[in-house]
Enzyme design. Structure first.
Site, short mmCIF file in Angstrom:
data_model
loop_
_atom_site.label_atom_id
_atom_site.label_comp_id
_atom_site.label_asym_id
_atom_site.label_seq_id
_atom_site.Cartn_x
_atom_site.Cartn_y
_atom_site.Cartn_z
N LEU A 105 51.29 33.52 23.99
CA LEU A 105 51.26 34.15 25.76
C LEU A 105 50.42 33.76 26.54
O LEU A 105 49.56 33.59 26.31
CB LEU A 105 51.06 35.41 25.02
CG LEU A 105 52.86 36.23 24.35
CD1 LEU A 105 52.75 37.19 23.92
CD2 LEU A 105 54.22 35.64 24.93
N ASP A 106 51.11 33.73 28.24
CA ASP A 106 50.13 33.74 29.10
C ASP A 106 48.86 34.31 28.53
O ASP A 106 49.49 35.75 28.02
CB ASP A 106 50.27 33.16 30.40
CG ASP A 106 51.69 32.07 30.37
OD1 ASP A 106 51.24 31.12 29.69
OD2 ASP A 106 52.80 32.19 31.65
N ARG A 107 47.95 34.20 29.10
CA ARG A 107 45.88 35.61 29.32
C ARG A 107 46.79 36.24 29.90
O ARG A 107 46.92 37.16 29.36
CB ARG A 107 45.52 33.88 29.60
CG ARG A 107 44.09 35.68 29.96
CD ARG A 107 42.88 35.25 30.90
NE ARG A 107 41.93 36.12 31.05
CZ ARG A 107 40.63 35.46 31.63
NH1 ARG A 107 40.26 34.62 32.54
NH2 ARG A 107 39.42 36.51 31.61
#
Length: 308
Positions: free
Chosen positions: A142-144
């Site tokens: 998952l993106d930050r």
């Protein structure tokens, strides 16, 4: 310094009549579903492949009734990730995998500027506290700035089996997002291939020579220039939802890469949350289905949206 005794993860098979006269290598592939990569890794280990507790090579032909046992967990960590304490919201855990609810603003894997404050660091610390022999084997990321459910395998076999499901119906991911405007129609599919944006190390874009990418969406709520969407991935490309929503003119709120460049006060990233997850367990084949609540910053944005 006292050496920590960790719990080794193994997989066992009691050989039946159908297994008679079959080489160990074939049994590992057909009956235990181990890949050639995993077999090559474990066969050199002292306790990698055991038959009735004794080490054997892959050419051995065992007898009916014997017990074939293989080591799944890593005797040494190869990820290079350093254990460090940090908060984790674990939603499911067993000897093969962990499903956690990642907080917004937390990076998944260590990198420049984030060597000790990532999901990887926190998980290895957690494994050490539990006495588990496990390394960091993320199945997807998952993106930050994205929050929600993600799966991390504890050993290479589980990681491989789960990654095989990623672009199939067996691995289902569902998201909630707040975006600018409201898509028309209110239920639809964005089917647009994605690939790297020239000149950028991180950005993706819709391009005809990209990899196939499909995102399904349904508008759940519409208020004064914003909408709440429920989204499902048929594929899992980098930044897929973010790029697809921007592509149809409705970027996700707080996405400073593909949407408005000014950060939204109160948000640590984009208003995107992985709310649901379903997959087949890599060892048992049984379905695992989980949901998780929205983070407070998303809930606050939703309350504000409903009040308008």
């Amino acid at each position: 310094m006292e050496q920590i005794q960790r719990k080794t993860r193994r997989l066992e098979l009691v050989l039946g009549p159908e297994d008679g006269g079959v080489k160990v290598d074939t049994l590992l592939r057909r009956r235990l579903h181990l890949s050639g990569t995993v077999i090559r890794r474990i066969k050199w280990l002292e306790d990698g492949i055991l038959l009735d507790g004794a080490r054997v090579n892959t050419r051995c032909v065992p007898r009916v009734g014997q017990i074939l046992s293989v080591r799944l967990s890593d005797p040494e960590r190869r990820s290079g990730v350093v254990p460090a304490p940090g908060e984790l919201d674990i939603r499911y855990e067993d000897g093969d995998l962990v499903v956690l609810n990642k907080a917004p603003g937390v990076t998944v894997h260590p990198g420049p500027g984030h060597f000790y404050d990532t999901v990887g660091n926190f998980l290895l610390w957690h494994y050490d506290q539990e006495g588990a022999e496990a390394d960091f084997h993320p199945v997807h990321r998952l993106d930050r700035g994205t929050s929600g459910l993600m799966v991390v395998a504890k050993h290479p076999h589980a990681q491989e089996r789960l990654k095989e499901q990623l672009h199939t119906a067996d691995f289902f991911r569902e998201y909630l997002a707040v975006c600018d405007g409201c898509p028309r129609p209110k239920t639809g599919v964005v089917d647009a291939p994605l690939g790297p944006k020239p000149g950028s190390l991180v950005e993706q874009m819709v391009r005809p020579d990209g990899k196939p990418a499909r995102t399904r969406y349904t508008v759940r709520l519409e208020r004064e220039g914003r909408s709440l969407l429920r989204l499902a991935l048929d594929t899992g490309r980098t930044h897929q939802i973010r790029v697809h929503m921007a592509h149809i003119g409705h970027p996700i709120l707080g996405d400073t890469v593909y949407g408005a460049k000014k950060p939204v006060p109160g948000l640590q990233g984009q208003c995107l949350h992985a709310v649901g997850l379903r997959f087949l367990h890599p060892r048992t084949g049984e379905a695992v289905e989980l949901t998780c609540p929205l983070p407070e910053e998303f809930e606050a944005r939703l309350r504000k949206l409903r009040a308008t």
